[in-house]
Design an enzyme around this catalytic site. Sequence first.
Site, mmCIF file in Angstrom:
data_model
loop_
_atom_site.group_PDB
_atom_site.id
_atom_site.type_symbol
_atom_site.label_atom_id
_atom_site.label_comp_id
_atom_site.label_asym_id
_atom_site.label_seq_id
_atom_site.Cartn_x
_atom_site.Cartn_y
_atom_site.Cartn_z
ATOM 1 N N HIS A 1 -7.312 4.616 9.801
ATOM 2 C CA HIS A 1 -6.531 5.376 10.780
ATOM 3 C C HIS A 1 -6.509 6.865 10.465
ATOM 4 C CE1 HIS A 1 -3.852 4.816 7.420
ATOM 5 N NE2 HIS A 1 -2.995 5.699 7.925
ATOM 6 N N ASP A 2 -6.984 7.251 9.273
ATOM 7 C CA ASP A 2 -7.007 8.655 8.867
ATOM 8 C C ASP A 2 -8.388 9.290 8.993
ATOM 9 O OD1 ASP A 2 -4.305 9.015 8.164
ATOM 10 O OD2 ASP A 2 -4.619 8.034 6.229
ATOM 11 N N ARG B 1 0.882 -1.166 0.000
ATOM 12 C CA ARG B 1 0.000 0.000 0.000
ATOM 13 C C ARG B 1 0.918 1.214 0.000
ATOM 14 N NH1 ARG B 1 -0.824 4.625 3.647
ATOM 15 N NH2 ARG B 1 -3.012 5.222 3.562
ATOM 16 N N ASP C 1 1.763 4.890 0.498
ATOM 17 C CA ASP C 1 1.279 6.065 1.206
ATOM 18 C C ASP C 1 1.428 7.319 0.338
ATOM 19 O OD1 ASP C 1 0.370 7.311 3.719
ATOM 20 O OD2 ASP C 1 2.362 8.222 3.754
ATOM 21 N N GLU D 1 -2.768 5.226 -1.956
ATOM 22 C CA GLU D 1 -3.598 6.095 -1.119
ATOM 23 C C GLU D 1 -3.858 7.399 -1.871
ATOM 24 O OE1 GLU D 1 -3.679 8.651 3.044
ATOM 25 O OE2 GLU D 1 -1.809 8.268 1.971
#
Length: 507
Positions: A350-351, A254, A256, A285
């Site tokens: 988590h964001d 993933r 970032d 992301e």
Amino acid sequence: IHDGNNSFLYGAQRMIELTHEIKHSDFNDLSAFYNFPYLNHEDLHQTPPWVKNTVWYQIFMDRFYSSTKNSSLEWGHLPVKNDELYGGDLKGVTQKLEYLADLGITGIYFTPIFRSPTAHKYDTEDYFMIDPQFGTNEDFGNLVKKAHALGIKVMLDGVFNHLGFNHPYFQDVVKFGEKSIYKDCFFIDRYPVVNFNLTKNGKPMYSKGLILNYKTFAFNPNMPKWNSPNPIVEKYLLNCVTFWIKNYDIDGWRIDVSNEISHDFLRLVKKVSRQVKKDTFILGENWDSSYPWLHGDQLDSVMNYSLSYPLWQYLEHKIDLITFKDMLVTYLATTPKNVMENMFNLIGSHDTERIRHRLHDDIRRVKLALLLMFFSAGSPNIYYGDEIGLSGAHDPDNRRTMPWDEKNQDLELKKFVKFLIELRKSHPSLSDYDYHFVDAPICIFKKTKDEDEILVLINNGKKVLLQVPDSLKDRYKNLYTGEIIELHDKIYVEEYQFMILQKESTL
């Protein structure tokens, strides 16, 4: 096209009225025709086939489960802060793999786990070493092997847009300035690099309004931005990409902040990953429209906020049903189906604030959010704890410790999540692309694929007396409750009630 009197050719460039019978000579001008060039195999999307059927589970390592219980902080302590370490570790996750397998999870996405001074680990200091707080590289290898034995894929978070302030490369620039061999690895505007005070531990002390002398992520001096085209950076980061695939058999990355990384570098990430392991998954992301990244040469998929936004806004009553359907139809029309089936669908991370907090602790509405996610094309993702009703506002409150005592878990919600996972596996229509909306005062749509057809009713509001459309009148089995119901004239639909129906004649 014929309107009864006139004929028209709907061409690639324009619509042409046909004033005469079409003759062979008309085909000499090909400008009006659609041309389909030969498609080379290497230019096609090569997303691994396992991705679209995966049910993901996102783990924020420090807060999931501790095998040692050696943190000075009590597990479950509130409020949580980003500079607190609660002791969650790799061995703890390994011990809970059976829990995930029983839930129906087939893929784990870990937020960063490489060496870093923070709990979130997005300020990486060593890309080749598991943070000692979490364990060792050997512990990670053991986790991957046991996960694979249970049919669970493992995806790591690659922070390739920026690094930690104390990374040796950046510290070399801090120390030697323009004489550093690493100075071009970053975007340095002025020297000396550091124009702010440091704490006694050597961490930046940032004052609001200060213009930094180097580019960073989100204006944060703790996270200098990589210059990915630089040969030193490119080699270092691509070695990281292949290191964890070669040596630990991970299944995906993933990426970032992928929308702030060079497109060329993302192409290299995919290329080197596939050279080592041909079915490696590359997720990005991106929070906005992502089609430029999804042509097959860079990312396989992105975190699907194009689905999250309308879903959140509808269930929060920020948009009405008409707008909700319009946003979903726009998403369907602008997203290629071969991309959509691999999208990483989510209702929290988590964001973001947790879905329970977002919907004011109303578990009925949480269920509607989960239902809509699981009944959409793409891979559903559960943020750790959402399945048992863990709440939390925005960062850092959304990073609470996982409650493992069943007395603190919503077991009925967990049962519902398991039901959705099993239902999705047994009904291929639920992961099909289209929502076949029915005109009604509540949200009604059909999911169909081949002979499989499911009717879904969602009342996102007060109790209503629904006039059943003629096209829906029939006898059905409610797949959630097991009861047989007949839709004929009118039916009451309770506040925030949903129905998942299959025609009795097709059972």
